[in-house]
Each structure stands twice: as structure tokens, then as C-alpha cells.
Enzyme design. Structure first.
Site, PDB file in Angstrom:
ATOM      1  N   ALA A  98       4.249  -9.051  16.265  1.00 34.29           N
ATOM      2  CA  ALA A  98       5.168  -7.899  16.263  1.00 34.29           C
ATOM      3  C   ALA A  98       4.589  -6.656  16.934  1.00 34.29           C
ATOM      4  O   ALA A  98       5.315  -5.895  17.577  1.00 34.29           O
ATOM      5  CB  ALA A  98       5.576  -7.586  14.824  1.00 34.29           C
ATOM      6  N   THR A 138      -4.434  -9.483  15.230  1.00 35.21           N
ATOM      7  CA  THR A 138      -4.031 -10.727  14.576  1.00 35.21           C
ATOM      8  C   THR A 138      -3.754 -10.464  13.096  1.00 35.21           C
ATOM      9  O   THR A 138      -4.162  -9.437  12.558  1.00 35.21           O
ATOM     10  CB  THR A 138      -5.134 -11.797  14.694  1.00 35.21           C
ATOM     11  OG1 THR A 138      -6.278 -11.374  13.931  1.00 35.21           O
ATOM     12  CG2 THR A 138      -5.546 -12.016  16.141  1.00 35.21           C
ATOM     13  N   ASP A 165      -7.603  -4.949   8.328  1.00 35.40           N
ATOM     14  CA  ASP A 165      -7.258  -3.678   7.692  1.00 35.40           C
ATOM     15  C   ASP A 165      -7.164  -3.770   6.177  1.00 35.40           C
ATOM     16  O   ASP A 165      -6.479  -2.978   5.540  1.00 35.40           O
ATOM     17  CB  ASP A 165      -5.953  -3.128   8.289  1.00 35.40           C
ATOM     18  CG  ASP A 165      -4.796  -4.126   8.184  1.00 35.40           C
ATOM     19  OD1 ASP A 165      -5.003  -5.216   7.618  1.00 35.40           O
ATOM     20  OD2 ASP A 165      -3.690  -3.812   8.655  1.00 35.40           O
ATOM     21  N   GLU A 217       0.825  -1.208   0.000  1.00 39.34           N
ATOM     22  CA  GLU A 217       0.000   0.000   0.000  1.00 39.34           C
ATOM     23  C   GLU A 217       0.863   1.264   0.000  1.00 39.34           C
ATOM     24  O   GLU A 217       1.933   1.282   0.594  1.00 39.34           O
ATOM     25  CB  GLU A 217      -0.881   0.023   1.255  1.00 39.34           C
ATOM     26  CG  GLU A 217      -1.871  -1.119   1.277  1.00 39.34           C
ATOM     27  CD  GLU A 217      -2.459  -1.399   2.663  1.00 39.34           C
ATOM     28  OE1 GLU A 217      -3.604  -1.840   2.728  1.00 39.34           O
ATOM     29  OE2 GLU A 217      -1.760  -1.166   3.670  1.00 39.34           O
TER      30      GLU A 217
HETATM   31  N1  LIG Z   1      -4.618  -0.752  12.145  1.00 40.09           N
HETATM   32  C1  LIG Z   1      -3.358  -0.416  12.022  1.00 40.09           C
HETATM   33  O1  LIG Z   1      -3.019   0.766  12.044  1.00 40.09           O
HETATM   34  C2  LIG Z   1      -2.322  -1.496  11.906  1.00 40.09           C
HETATM   35  C3  LIG Z   1      -0.976  -1.166  12.054  1.00 40.09           C
HETATM   36  C4  LIG Z   1      -0.045  -2.202  12.029  1.00 40.09           C
HETATM   37  C5  LIG Z   1      -0.450  -3.509  11.804  1.00 40.09           C
HETATM   38  N2  LIG Z   1      -1.784  -3.766  11.624  1.00 40.09           N
HETATM   39  C6  LIG Z   1      -2.248  -5.141  11.425  1.00 40.09           C
HETATM   40  O2  LIG Z   1      -2.112  -5.789  12.680  1.00 40.09           O
HETATM   41  C7  LIG Z   1      -1.972  -7.192  12.463  1.00 40.09           C
HETATM   42  C8  LIG Z   1      -0.855  -7.727  13.318  1.00 40.09           C
HETATM   43  O3  LIG Z   1       0.378  -7.230  12.854  1.00 40.09           O
HETATM   44  P1  LIG Z   1       1.733  -7.841  13.402  1.00 40.09           P
HETATM   45  O4  LIG Z   1       2.817  -7.023  12.780  1.00 40.09           O
HETATM   46  O5  LIG Z   1       1.687  -7.990  14.874  1.00 40.09           O
HETATM   47  O6  LIG Z   1       1.659  -9.289  12.729  1.00 40.09           O
HETATM   48  P2  LIG Z   1       2.357 -10.654  13.226  1.00 40.09           P
HETATM   49  O7  LIG Z   1       2.236 -11.593  12.075  1.00 40.09           O
HETATM   50  O8  LIG Z   1       3.698 -10.371  13.780  1.00 40.09           O
HETATM   51  O9  LIG Z   1       1.417 -11.131  14.441  1.00 40.09           O
HETATM   52  C9  LIG Z   1       0.109 -11.545  14.244  1.00 40.09           C
HETATM   53  C10 LIG Z   1      -0.216 -12.640  15.240  1.00 40.09           C
HETATM   54  O10 LIG Z   1      -1.600 -13.005  15.082  1.00 40.09           O
HETATM   55  C11 LIG Z   1      -1.699 -14.374  15.383  1.00 40.09           C
HETATM   56  N3  LIG Z   1      -2.972 -14.903  14.896  1.00 40.09           N
HETATM   57  C12 LIG Z   1      -3.355 -15.160  13.621  1.00 40.09           C
HETATM   58  N4  LIG Z   1      -4.617 -15.659  13.609  1.00 40.09           N
HETATM   59  C13 LIG Z   1      -5.034 -15.691  14.895  1.00 40.09           C
HETATM   60  C14 LIG Z   1      -6.243 -16.113  15.526  1.00 40.09           C
HETATM   61  N5  LIG Z   1      -7.251 -16.599  14.814  1.00 40.09           N
HETATM   62  N6  LIG Z   1      -6.338 -16.005  16.872  1.00 40.09           N
HETATM   63  C15 LIG Z   1      -5.306 -15.542  17.612  1.00 40.09           C
HETATM   64  N7  LIG Z   1      -4.117 -15.147  17.063  1.00 40.09           N
HETATM   65  C16 LIG Z   1      -3.991 -15.218  15.721  1.00 40.09           C
HETATM   66  C17 LIG Z   1      -0.471 -14.970  14.711  1.00 40.09           C
HETATM   67  O11 LIG Z   1      -0.159 -16.261  15.232  1.00 40.09           O
HETATM   68  C18 LIG Z   1       0.595 -13.917  15.032  1.00 40.09           C
HETATM   69  O12 LIG Z   1       1.327 -14.237  16.200  1.00 40.09           O
HETATM   70  C19 LIG Z   1      -1.762  -7.356  10.977  1.00 40.09           C
HETATM   71  O13 LIG Z   1      -2.963  -7.837  10.409  1.00 40.09           O
HETATM   72  C20 LIG Z   1      -1.442  -5.975  10.467  1.00 40.09           C
HETATM   73  O14 LIG Z   1      -1.842  -5.796   9.145  1.00 40.09           O
HETATM   74  C21 LIG Z   1      -2.719  -2.788  11.675  1.00 40.09           C
END
Ligand SMILES: NC(=O)c1ccc[n+]([C@@H]2O[C@H](COP(=O)([O-])OP(=O)(O)OC[C@H]3O[C@@H](n4cnc5c(N)ncnc54)[C@H](O)[C@@H]3O)[C@@H](O)[C@H]2O)c1
Length: 358
Positions: free
Chosen positions: A139, A204, A230, A56
Site C-alpha cells: 500500500a 515491508t 516499526d 496505537e
Molecule cells: N515508518 C512509518 O512511518 C510507517 C508508516 C506507514 C506504514 N509503515 C509500515 O510500513 C510497512 C508497509 O506498509 P503497507 O501499508 O505498505 O503494508 P502492505 O501489507 O500493503 O505491504 C507490505 C508488503 O511487504 C511485502 N513483504 C513482506 N515480507 C517481505 C519480504 N521479506 N521481502 C519483500 N517483501 C515483503 C508484502 O508481500 C507486502 O506486499 C508496514 O510494516 C507498516 O507498519 C511505517
């Protein structure tokens, strides 16, 4: 020369302030920019989707400064030892079009997302909120934990992730921080984590319409901080949660959130409130203690604009270790670009016309 902030520099800037103070100051910057919402030239971000992820571009300008962020979202990446989300961005001077700053935004996105989550919760969650469920322990999760503990007074976080190693990592990292007065509890399911919580943060990553929270897990008075859904086809909440008669849904920028947020599941006329209206006092973030408030977060360009401007200011304040990068030519004669390919000139002077706006 253009200012440059890499990962090491962000580490350094955060270490000097302390992470809680850094997130607090960032939240103040975000709030100030949301208060002047009408100053911004806004558009939904441009997304290129593939079966496994999205890339994006997020541009925005206030007429003086312009910024964009490049960000990806690839939930399958972690299985290959790569991050789900990486990002970098540029802050530029609108008058000249010259870039002022090229910055990493992977760490900075996690910091600004936590700042934004807390800022929304300050306006939407019950004031006596002390317990937060944190579902998704990847993360972003330490940043969310630290922000809600320090800035909102959360005293108990209940962790759940389908990957127990992610929860163990989060537990370890939080234990190492010795966050005074924070109880960290590991849960066996999302339902167990959410039971009795004041705030439920879902963060998640899965490229699907996941149902992390079902209607039965949501209790009156809860605040839902839905961060992970998102993208089109990537949501976390069951649609019936949004449709509850006692639910209040706040989004960042409606045209983008209708496509990318949890509300993509709802009809076009489904009522949402833009966060700028809450900040300005034109709409309430919460009506009473029994309402279910939902911050349907997707991440908006204004947040990265504010973050880029903030880190740029910190970077410039400390001139001694302030790095630059030569991605824009500096010429004696701006019509003689070709001179750059000729015999080496004396080292170019730093461009004096580049301004830094606070
Ligand atoms: N809204 C925002 O401004 C914003 C900003 C940053 C990231 N995000 C989103 O946040 C999410 C997380 O980002 P991240 O960097 O931590 O990713 P990541 O991959 O490091 O962590 C995501 C975690 O979610 C877990 N997970 C997946 N499905 C699950 C479920 N059904 N139940 C419980 N846990 C589950 C995974 O095992 C993983 O540990 C992503 O989808 C990212 O796009 C949104």
C-alpha cells in the site's frame, strides 16, 4: 460542528494540488515542525499488541493545537482483503479542548510517510542519488515512488516483493502515471534490487524480526530508508548493518525509536541522532559520500500533527465543499446538556468560538 475529512475529501484535495505538489507541501510543513521540536509536548505512542498486530494511539501538542492518531498494523490483513494499516485522527484546540477536525488518516499516513522519507533523504542521502531499490510493494509503495521521483530526482526504481502480484500492481500503477524519466525495473530478489542502488527503501510488513537487508547487500555511500520495521519484534535490517563503523543512524524521537525502531536490536547506549538535530543543523545527516546513512523510521506523532493541520487548512480554504460532523453539542446554555434529549430545538448555530490555526 467539527470539520470532517473523509477518504473522498482527501482524494479531492490531492487531485486539486497534484500528488507531487501535495507531498512537497507536506514535507515543508513537516520540516517546519521539526525545526520547532522544543515547542512540542512529546511522548512515545501507546501500543496495544496482539499476536497478529498492533493498535496505537499517537498524541502530541504544541500548546495551541493537540492531535492524536489511531493507527493499526496488521500484516496478515491483506490475505483477508483488508489493509495492513488504517488510521484516523483528531486535531483539537488546546484552549477549549474542543475538537476542530476529525479526519481519515489512512491515505494521509501514506502521503505523510512518503513526505517524511523524502525529507530525511534530502538531509541524508548523497546528492547524486538517482537509483532507488524499493523492497515491499504494498500500500505505501506508490507514494514512496512518486515522492522520491518528483522530490529527490530518482530516475530508476528497482522493485522487489515476496508477492509478485504486489510488484505487478505497483508496476501497473506507476506505468499509468507516465512518470517522465522514471525507469521501473522488476527484480528477482532484495539483493538484486539493492545492488548498486543509491537509496534502499524497505517498506515491508511482517510481524517478526525479518531480515530484508543482510550486511552484504549494503554498499558504502548508500542511504537506507527503513520504513517497515516499526514495532517491538518487527524489524527489517540485520543488526550488523546498524553496527557498521561507517553507519550513521537517524531516528525521529529517540524514546519511541529505541523500543520500536531497527535500533531496538542494539544496546541502550548505541548512538543515534534525532532528526530534529539534523534539521536544526546541530548534527550532520551525512558526513561524507562513503558513509552509510540509515533513516530508522517508525512514524512519529509530530508528522500526523503536521499532516492534520495541513489538510485542515486545505479543507477550510475551500468552504463550498467543506463538510462537518456533529460530534460535539452546540447548546444555548452549556450547563443544560439535558436539553439535547428534550423536544427538538431549532437547528443549532455553528459554534463561533472554534478557531482554525494555520
Ligand atoms: N515508518 C512509518 O512511518 C510507517 C508508516 C506507514 C506504514 N509503515 C509500515 O510500513 C510497512 C508497509 O506498509 P503497507 O501499508 O505498505 O503494508 P502492505 O501489507 O500493503 O505491504 C507490505 C508488503 O511487504 C511485502 N513483504 C513482506 N515480507 C517481505 C519480504 N521479506 N521481502 C519483500 N517483501 C515483503 C508484502 O508481500 C507486502 O506486499 C508496514 O510494516 C507498516 O507498519 C511505517
Amino acid at each position: 460542528m467539527v470539520d470532517f475529512i473523509g477518504i473522498e475529501r482527501v482524494r479531492d484535495l490531492v487531485a486539486r494540488k497534484g500528488i507531487a505538489a501535495f507531498i512537497e507541501e507536506l514535507a515543508t510543513e513537516l520540516e517546519a515542525d521539526y525545526r520547532r521540536w522544543q515547542d512540542f509536548d512529546k511522548s512515545p505512542r501507546h501500543a496495544v499488541h496482539s499476536p497478529v498486530g498492533v493498535i496505537e494511539l499517537m498524541p502530541i501538542s504544541d500548546g495551541h493545537l493537540y492531535s492524536f492518531k489511531y493507527v493499526n498494523g496488521h500484516p496478515k490483513n491483506t490475505a483477508q482483503g483488508l489493509l495492513t494499516v488504517t488510521a484516523f485522527g483528531v486535531l483539537a484546540d488546546v484552549d477549549t479542548g474542543y475538537p476542530l477536525l476529525l479526519s481519515e488518516l489512512t491515505l494521509t499516513t501514506a502521503l505523510r510517510t512518503a513526505a517524511m522519507s523524502v525529507l530525511a533523504a534530502r538531509h541524508m542521502a548523497r546528492r547524486d542519488s538517482r537509483v532507488m531499490a524499493l523492497i515491499g510493494n504494498g500500500a505505501q509503495s506508490e507514494f514512496q515512488s512518486i515522492a522520491f521521483h518528483h522530490l529527490l530526482g530518482i530516475r530508476e526504481v528497482r522493485l522487489y516483493d515476496v508477492d509478485p502480484a504486489a510488484t505487478a500492481k505497483l508496476e501497473r500503477n506507476l506505468a499509468a502515471l507516465h512518470l517522465e524519466g522514471l525507469r521501473v525495473i522488476r527484480c528477482g530478489s532484495a539483493g538484486e534490487a539493492a545492488r548498486g542502488a543509491d537509496i534502499v527503501t524497505t517498506v515491508t510488513a511482517d510481524k517478526c524480526n525479518a531480515i530484508i537487508l543482510t550486511p552484504g547487500m549494503v554498499e558504502p555511500g548508500m542511504h537506507l530508508n527503513a520504513v517497515g520495521g516499526d514495532c517491538p519484534g518487527k524489524t527489517e535490517l540485520h543488526g550488523d548493518i546498524l553496527g557498521r563503523p561507517d553507519a550513521r543512524v537517524v531516528v525521529e524521537y529517540e524514546p519511541q525509536s529505541r523500543v520500536e525502531g531497527e535500533v531496538q536490536q542494539m544496546p541502550a547506549g548505541f548512538p543515534v541522532i534525532e532528526f530534529a538535530d539534523v534539521v536544526a543543523g546541530r548534527a550532520a545527516g551525512r558526513a561524507d559520500d562513503r558513509e552509510v546513512t540509515i533513516f530508522d523510521s517508525v512514524g512519529f506523532a509530530l508528522e500526523d500533527f503536521a499532516a492534520l493541520r495541513y489538510v485542515h487548512r486545505l479543507h477550510r480554504e475551500d468552504r463550498a465543499s467543506h463538510a462537518t460532523i456533529d460530534i460535539v453539542p452546540v447548546l444555548e446554555n452549556p450547563k443544560d446538556l439535558f436539553a439535547l434529549l428534550g423536544p427538538r430545538q431549532a437547528r443549532p448555530r455553528a459554534a463561533s468560538h472554534l478557531r482554525v490555526s494555520a
